[in-house]
Design a protein around this motif. Structure first.
Motif, PDB file in Angstrom:
ATOM      1  N   HIS A 159       0.817  -1.226   0.000  1.00 15.48           N
ATOM      2  CA  HIS A 159       0.000   0.000   0.000  1.00 15.48           C
ATOM      3  C   HIS A 159       0.848   1.272   0.000  1.00 15.48           C
ATOM      4  O   HIS A 159       0.522   2.237   0.701  1.00 15.48           O
ATOM      5  CB  HIS A 159      -0.946   0.008   1.209  1.00 15.48           C
ATOM      6  N   GLN A 160       1.910   1.268  -0.770  1.00 18.52           N
ATOM      7  CA  GLN A 160       2.778   2.443  -0.854  1.00 18.52           C
ATOM      8  C   GLN A 160       2.314   3.321  -2.020  1.00 18.52           C
ATOM      9  O   GLN A 160       2.549   3.018  -3.184  1.00 18.52           O
ATOM     10  CB  GLN A 160       4.239   2.024  -1.045  1.00 18.52           C
ATOM     11  N   LYS A 161       1.660   4.436  -1.689  1.00 19.48           N
ATOM     12  CA  LYS A 161       1.133   5.329  -2.727  1.00 19.48           C
ATOM     13  C   LYS A 161       2.234   6.143  -3.388  1.00 19.48           C
ATOM     14  O   LYS A 161       2.137   6.487  -4.566  1.00 19.48           O
ATOM     15  CB  LYS A 161       0.087   6.263  -2.124  1.00 19.48           C
ATOM     16  N   PHE A 162       3.280   6.467  -2.633  1.00 19.43           N
ATOM     17  CA  PHE A 162       4.329   7.334  -3.154  1.00 19.43           C
ATOM     18  C   PHE A 162       5.470   6.492  -3.728  1.00 19.43           C
ATOM     19  O   PHE A 162       6.606   6.515  -3.246  1.00 19.43           O
ATOM     20  CB  PHE A 162       4.835   8.260  -2.051  1.00 19.43           C
ATOM     21  N   TYR A 163       5.144   5.750  -4.786  1.00 18.84           N
ATOM     22  CA  TYR A 163       6.107   4.860  -5.449  1.00 18.84           C
ATOM     23  C   TYR A 163       6.072   5.121  -6.949  1.00 18.84           C
ATOM     24  O   TYR A 163       4.999   5.359  -7.537  1.00 18.84           O
ATOM     25  CB  TYR A 163       5.750   3.399  -5.173  1.00 18.84           C
ATOM     26  N   GLY A 164       7.237   5.092  -7.576  1.00 19.07           N
ATOM     27  CA  GLY A 164       7.312   5.245  -9.020  1.00 19.07           C
ATOM     28  C   GLY A 164       8.518   4.519  -9.580  1.00 19.07           C
ATOM     29  O   GLY A 164       9.485   4.254  -8.860  1.00 19.07           O
ATOM     30  N   ARG A 165       8.457   4.207 -10.882  1.00 20.52           N
ATOM     31  CA  ARG A 165       9.566   3.476 -11.514  1.00 20.52           C
ATOM     32  C   ARG A 165       9.761   3.951 -12.944  1.00 20.52           C
ATOM     33  O   ARG A 165       8.803   4.260 -13.650  1.00 20.52           O
ATOM     34  CB  ARG A 165       9.289   1.966 -11.528  1.00 20.52           C
ATOM     35  N   SER A 166      11.027   4.008 -13.341  1.00 19.16           N
ATOM     36  CA  SER A 166      11.393   4.260 -14.734  1.00 19.16           C
ATOM     37  C   SER A 166      12.444   3.229 -15.127  1.00 19.16           C
ATOM     38  O   SER A 166      13.618   3.361 -14.786  1.00 19.16           O
ATOM     39  CB  SER A 166      11.951   5.675 -14.893  1.00 19.16           C
TER      40      SER A 166
END
Length: 385
Positions: free
Chosen positions: A245-252
């Protein structure tokens, strides 16, 4: 229209050729196809319909860019045409529903700028939620030799689940198998070590005996590799977003981040990501993977971020980017055979891009002064002569 019918439709193939020749229409291989376009497209169509189309040999070369040396495997123009239909119209659309929104890797409407904007949004939302940066942390994750260590059997399992048409799957698998590495020179012990361990394709010897193949890696330079890079770590994305439940996650592609105010939780998430990555055959880069307090600032995708105590986000230019641009200005200015207009256009495009992305007026002002000094040193006297 079925997926394979799209692949064998001349309208799709013609549109794919227009995309394939973009930015490389000057090449003789592209001009050759352009001169007899209908003949080449019809030949591709007939082979696809008869299930006799096979990928052409790749052109391998080493490219050094921005301090990194990479092995590039460039595909034949006919393969690029097929892959534009295969990826744009079939594979990417099929896998889209399996991807999280914050996966910004090489997708239409997304990319590096998208991921940077999402990171700024996540920092802003984090501050709005907790009203402070005092106990905030960011976990940055990076994979070592990401494309080199993608195991073919793992990615084939994933594609099996999302593609229904056997003929489409078979063609995708052929493009994946095209990147098999001939390691006939290896002993059985060396082969097992390379199969399960970290490899670097640049360090692999060239061997064409065809006795033993390592079924790993997807070569940088092909569209199928980019699609695989987007899709392959999806299990990690789902674990972080859905399970934890990690909302502040991103990937490139192989760079990702998680923002949280709970450091022990981030450490636990990292350990579980290591386990999932190990199951996939990927390797976490320990030198570039760390947990940093938000108040100290951090660098992500060549941009230096800092969240201030009042919630303002400062974005600066990475020091390595500044050094590289200064070096480029000096090199171009010192070469009198390069027109001054070209030097100015190169610098101005870099300058405007950084002004758009960063809060860096003072830094840009110092770069303008440096450009002026290099002009005075190398070009003014030459122009007067």
């Amino acid at each position: 229209m079925t997926d394979y019918e799209k692949l064998t439709d001349l309208n799709y193939l013609s549109a794919a050729f227009k995309k394939s020749k973009k930015d490389c229409a000057w090449k003789d291989s592209v001009q050759k196809v352009e001169f007899s376009k209908l003949f080449y497209l019809s030949e591709i169509q007939e082979k696809l319909k008869a299930n006799t189309y096979h990928p052409y040999p790749t052109n391998q070369f080493i490219l050094s860019e921005r301090g990194k040396t990479r092995l590039i495997k460039a595909l034949d123009i006919r393969d690029r045409i097929v892959l534009h239909v295969l990826c744009d119209e079939i594979l990417n659309k099929k896998m889209d529903k399996y991807l999280i929104y914050d996966n910004g890797a090489s997708q239409v409407g997304k990319g590096m700028s998208f991921t940077r904007r999402r990171l700024s949004t996540h920092l802003s939302k984090y501050y709005q939620k907790y009203k402070t940066w005092e106990n905030g942390y960011i976990l940055q994750i990076d994979f070592s030799k990401f494309f080199d260590n993608i195991q073919h059997d793992k990615i084939k399992e994933i594609i099996n689940r999302i593609i229904d048409d056997d003929r489409v799957k078979q063609l995708i698998f052929e493009y994946i198998d095209m990147f098999n590495i001939d390691v006939s020179y290896m002993t059985d012990e060396e082969y097992q070590e390379a199969k399960n361990g970290l490899i670097n394709c640049l360090e692999m010897q060239s061997d064409k005996r065809g006795e033993k193949f390592l079924h790993k890696s997807v070569g940088i330079g092909s569209q199928i590799s980019q699609s695989i890079g987007i899709l392959f770590p999806t299990e990690i994305d789902n674990y972080v977003k859905i399970v934890r439940h990690q909302k502040f996650y991103g990937r490139s592609v192989d760079d990702s981040y998680i923002i949280s105010n709970n450091k022990p939780e981030l450490q636990d998430i990292l350990e579980n990501i290591r386990r999932i990555a190990s199951d996939l055959g990927l390797h976490i880069n320990d030198k570039k993977t760390h947990i940093i307090p938000l108040k100290h600032g951090f660098t992500f995708l060549k941009i230096r971020y800092k969240l201030l105590q009042n919630g303002k986000i400062i974005k600066g230019i990475n020091k390595s980017s500044l050094k590289r641009e200064r070096r480029r200005i000096k090199t171009l200015m010192a070469n009198a055979s390069i027109p001054l207009k070209y030097v100015y256009n190169c610098y101005y495009s870099w300058r405007q891009a950084k002004l758009k992305e960063c809060n860096c007026y003072k830094t840009i002002k110092s770069m303008d002064d440096y450009y002026g000094r290099m002009y005075e040193k190398y070009r003014k006297s030459f122009l007067e002569d």
